[in-house]
Design a protein around this motif. Structure first.
Motif, PDB file in Angstrom:
ATOM      1  N   ALA A   3       0.849  -1.201   0.000  1.00 39.03           N
ATOM      2  CA  ALA A   3       0.000   0.000   0.000  1.00 39.03           C
ATOM      3  C   ALA A   3       0.878   1.242   0.000  1.00 39.03           C
ATOM      4  O   ALA A   3       1.815   1.364   0.802  1.00 39.03           O
ATOM      5  CB  ALA A   3      -0.905  -0.012   1.222  1.00 39.03           C
ATOM      6  N   GLU A   5       1.223   5.309   0.407  1.00 39.75           N
ATOM      7  CA  GLU A   5       0.621   6.479   1.034  1.00 39.75           C
ATOM      8  C   GLU A   5       1.236   7.720   0.399  1.00 39.75           C
ATOM      9  O   GLU A   5       2.458   7.809   0.260  1.00 39.75           O
ATOM     10  CB  GLU A   5       0.896   6.471   2.531  1.00 39.75           C
ATOM     11  CG  GLU A   5       0.317   7.659   3.254  1.00 39.75           C
ATOM     12  CD  GLU A   5       0.660   7.671   4.735  1.00 39.75           C
ATOM     13  OE1 GLU A   5       0.024   8.449   5.461  1.00 39.75           O
ATOM     14  OE2 GLU A   5       1.564   6.931   5.161  1.00 39.75           O
ATOM     15  N   VAL A   7       1.605  11.764   0.768  1.00 37.91           N
ATOM     16  CA  VAL A   7       1.444  12.825   1.759  1.00 37.91           C
ATOM     17  C   VAL A   7       2.168  14.088   1.302  1.00 37.91           C
ATOM     18  O   VAL A   7       3.179  14.026   0.592  1.00 37.91           O
ATOM     19  CB  VAL A   7       1.965  12.405   3.152  1.00 37.91           C
ATOM     20  CG1 VAL A   7       1.137  11.272   3.726  1.00 37.91           C
ATOM     21  CG2 VAL A   7       3.435  12.000   3.091  1.00 37.91           C
ATOM     22  N   ALA A  63       5.990   3.794   1.227  1.00 35.53           N
ATOM     23  CA  ALA A  63       5.518   2.466   1.602  1.00 35.53           C
ATOM     24  C   ALA A  63       6.542   1.908   2.578  1.00 35.53           C
ATOM     25  O   ALA A  63       7.754   1.967   2.331  1.00 35.53           O
ATOM     26  CB  ALA A  63       5.384   1.555   0.389  1.00 35.53           C
TER      27      ALA A  63
END
Length: 150
Positions: A3, A5, A7, A63
């Motif tokens: 997964a 992310e 940001v 990740a």
């Protein structure tokens, strides 16, 4: 697949983070330099100080606490998009561009990449960017410019 992310970050406030982004940037632009046959890409030769001095908004794709990609924009122009070579072709660049598109205010978004960087050109075209021109920025160093109208 792990997964990812995405940001927003501020490398100016976090020098170790700036160093990590720079390492991904250098490895990514080294791949582009090989693709286009020219290592005079200015961002390939940036320092941490140069990266921190850029007046841009930053995103990173992470990740497992590893930065796999980064992107930056200023105004309505995508300034840079880099993905660690070991993470190519996993959708990271696409995800970063999609978040930038959603974050950029305005009707037109501009980006440039090496004219002979076929993977980057395919990515931008698949997202609806239209090729507007080729521009020689240094003798023998060509960019392909794109625009997305929303």
């Amino acid at each position: 697949m792990v997964a990812i992310e995405i940001v927003r970050v501020d490398p100016v406030a976090d020098r170790p983070l700036a160093g990590q982004i720079l390492a991904v940037q250098k490895s990514s632009y080294a791949v582009e330099a090989r693709l286009i046959g020219d290592d005079r890409i200015p961002l390939l030769h940036e320092s941490v100080n140069d990266l921190c001095a850029a007046q841009v908004h930053w995103l990173v794709a992470c990740a497992d606490d590893e930065i796999l990609g980064a992107a930056a924009w200023s105004g309505s122009e995508i300034d840079r998009l880099v993905v660690s070579p070991h993470a190519h072709r996993q959708g990271i660049g696409r995800a970063l561009v999609e978040v930038m598109i959603d974050s950029i205010v305005g009707q037109r978004i501009q980006v440039a990449t090496g004219r002979d960087n076929a993977p980057a050109r395919r990515l931008y075209e698949s997202l609806g960017f239209v090729h507007t021109e080729n521009q020689q920025v240094l003798p023998g160093l060509w960019l392909a410019r794109y625009e997305l109208v929303r």
